[in-house]
Every structure is written in structure tokens, then in C-alpha cells.
Motif scaffolding. Sequence first.
Motif, short mmCIF file in Angstrom:
data_model
loop_
_atom_site.label_atom_id
_atom_site.label_comp_id
_atom_site.label_asym_id
_atom_site.label_seq_id
_atom_site.Cartn_x
_atom_site.Cartn_y
_atom_site.Cartn_z
N MET A 194 -18.30 -7.56 1.20
CA MET A 194 -17.24 -7.42 2.18
C MET A 194 -17.57 -6.23 3.08
O MET A 194 -18.35 -5.37 2.69
CB MET A 194 -15.89 -7.30 1.49
CG MET A 194 -15.47 -5.95 1.01
SD MET A 194 -13.92 -5.85 0.02
CE MET A 194 -12.74 -6.79 0.88
N LEU A 195 -16.98 -6.21 4.26
CA LEU A 195 -17.21 -5.10 5.17
C LEU A 195 -16.60 -3.82 4.60
O LEU A 195 -15.52 -3.85 4.00
CB LEU A 195 -16.59 -5.38 6.53
CG LEU A 195 -17.30 -6.41 7.40
CD1 LEU A 195 -16.47 -6.72 8.63
CD2 LEU A 195 -18.67 -5.90 7.80
N LEU A 196 -17.29 -2.71 4.81
CA LEU A 196 -16.80 -1.42 4.32
C LEU A 196 -15.41 -1.11 4.89
O LEU A 196 -14.54 -0.61 4.17
CB LEU A 196 -17.79 -0.31 4.69
CG LEU A 196 -17.42 1.10 4.23
CD1 LEU A 196 -17.38 1.19 2.72
CD2 LEU A 196 -18.41 2.11 4.80
N SER A 197 -15.19 -1.44 6.16
CA SER A 197 -13.88 -1.16 6.77
C SER A 197 -12.77 -1.97 6.10
O SER A 197 -11.67 -1.47 5.90
CB SER A 197 -13.93 -1.45 8.27
OG SER A 197 -14.29 -2.79 8.50
N GLU A 198 -13.06 -3.23 5.72
CA GLU A 198 -12.07 -4.05 5.01
C GLU A 198 -11.80 -3.49 3.62
O GLU A 198 -10.67 -3.46 3.15
CB GLU A 198 -12.55 -5.50 4.91
CG GLU A 198 -12.64 -6.21 6.23
CD GLU A 198 -13.26 -7.58 6.12
OE1 GLU A 198 -13.08 -8.37 7.04
OE2 GLU A 198 -13.95 -7.87 5.11
N TRP A 199 -12.86 -3.05 2.94
CA TRP A 199 -12.74 -2.46 1.62
C TRP A 199 -11.85 -1.22 1.68
O TRP A 199 -10.95 -1.04 0.87
CB TRP A 199 -14.14 -2.12 1.10
CG TRP A 199 -14.22 -1.48 -0.25
CD1 TRP A 199 -14.24 -2.11 -1.45
CD2 TRP A 199 -14.32 -0.08 -0.53
NE1 TRP A 199 -14.35 -1.19 -2.47
CE2 TRP A 199 -14.41 0.06 -1.92
CE3 TRP A 199 -14.36 1.06 0.26
CZ2 TRP A 199 -14.53 1.30 -2.55
CZ3 TRP A 199 -14.48 2.30 -0.35
CH2 TRP A 199 -14.56 2.40 -1.75
N ALA A 200 -12.08 -0.39 2.71
CA ALA A 200 -11.28 0.83 2.87
C ALA A 200 -9.83 0.49 3.18
O ALA A 200 -8.91 1.11 2.64
CB ALA A 200 -11.88 1.70 3.97
N ALA A 201 -9.60 -0.48 4.05
CA ALA A 201 -8.24 -0.87 4.41
C ALA A 201 -7.49 -1.43 3.21
O ALA A 201 -6.30 -1.15 3.03
CB ALA A 201 -8.26 -1.89 5.55
N ALA A 202 -8.16 -2.21 2.37
CA ALA A 202 -7.52 -2.78 1.19
C ALA A 202 -7.08 -1.70 0.21
O ALA A 202 -6.14 -1.89 -0.55
CB ALA A 202 -8.46 -3.77 0.50
N ARG A 203 -7.74 -0.56 0.24
CA ARG A 203 -7.41 0.56 -0.65
C ARG A 203 -6.60 1.64 0.05
O ARG A 203 -6.40 2.72 -0.48
CB ARG A 203 -8.70 1.14 -1.22
CG ARG A 203 -9.29 0.21 -2.25
CD ARG A 203 -10.78 0.39 -2.40
NE ARG A 203 -11.30 -0.60 -3.33
CZ ARG A 203 -11.53 -1.87 -3.03
NH1 ARG A 203 -11.29 -2.33 -1.84
NH2 ARG A 203 -12.00 -2.71 -3.92
N GLN A 204 -6.17 1.34 1.28
CA GLN A 204 -5.38 2.25 2.10
C GLN A 204 -6.09 3.60 2.27
O GLN A 204 -5.49 4.66 2.16
CB GLN A 204 -3.98 2.42 1.53
CG GLN A 204 -3.21 1.11 1.50
CD GLN A 204 -1.83 1.26 0.90
OE1 GLN A 204 -1.51 2.23 0.23
NE2 GLN A 204 -1.00 0.27 1.17
N LEU A 205 -7.39 3.52 2.55
CA LEU A 205 -8.20 4.70 2.84
C LEU A 205 -8.55 4.67 4.32
O LEU A 205 -8.57 3.61 4.94
CB LEU A 205 -9.52 4.65 2.05
CG LEU A 205 -9.42 4.52 0.54
CD1 LEU A 205 -10.79 4.18 -0.04
CD2 LEU A 205 -8.92 5.83 -0.05
N GLY A 206 -8.86 5.77 4.89
CA GLY A 206 -9.37 5.79 6.25
C GLY A 206 -10.80 5.28 6.26
O GLY A 206 -11.58 5.57 5.34
#
Length: 126
Positions: free
Chosen positions: A1-13
Motif C-alpha cells: 500500500m502507499l505510505l501516505s495511505e498507511w499513515a492516514a489509516a493510522r492517523q499519522l502525518g
Amino acid sequence: MLLSEWAAARQLGSGRALTWAQRGEVRVWRSSVGWLIRPDEPLPDGRVSPQVIVKRLSREERLSLPAVSLPEWADLQGHPRQRVAAWAAQGRLPAWRSGHAWLIAPGAATPPWRGQAEELQDAAGA
């Protein structure tokens, strides 16, 4: 998965996730569409989020998505990828760039090509 999607799913910037990736604190790799990461990659503090299950979509489900990649659109519509890339670059398709990838609405109409346009003109004049 895209790093940005991974971060968004974990509510990280996404900036924090990219910093971790650049420091080697999470395992990532580059692809033509950006940084990719395994969906179950743990956070640097050891926490693991639930694994995302990806299922294979049918043609109908793929056509219902808001956007697909240029190669996938070419496959769905039965056109050579080089021709579709040329249409996108010429602005003849409703396509947009995301990183290094072209994205296209799956239901976008195929633009007429020269041979087809001449046939339509001949038919209209007859």
C-alpha cells in the motif's frame, strides 16, 4: 500500500511516516507510484495495526472506482498502453498525474482516433 495511505489509516502525518521511512525505522520500498509499505508494518514503537485484506476486484468493481492507473484503463478498454499514454499527454482523456502515475476515471470515453474520426465524417456526409 502507499505510505501516505498507511499513515492516514493510522492517523499519522504523512511527513512523520516519510521521516521514519527515510531513517529506516519502517520497511518501505520505492515504486513508480511512490513509497510502498506492507499494510501490517508495525509502527516504530512496536504497535501493529490490523492487517488490511485486499481482495481482487471484478471488472465491474474496477469500473466503479473513482480512478484507475493508465495501464489498468488501457487493459479495461482494450487499447495499447502507448496509445492511451499519448492520449493522456495530449489532453484527449480526462486524466491527471499523481506522482509519476497517470490516473484516469474508469468510465472515461475513448477519444476518436484519426481513422475513426474520418469514418464518422464520411458517415455524417452520406
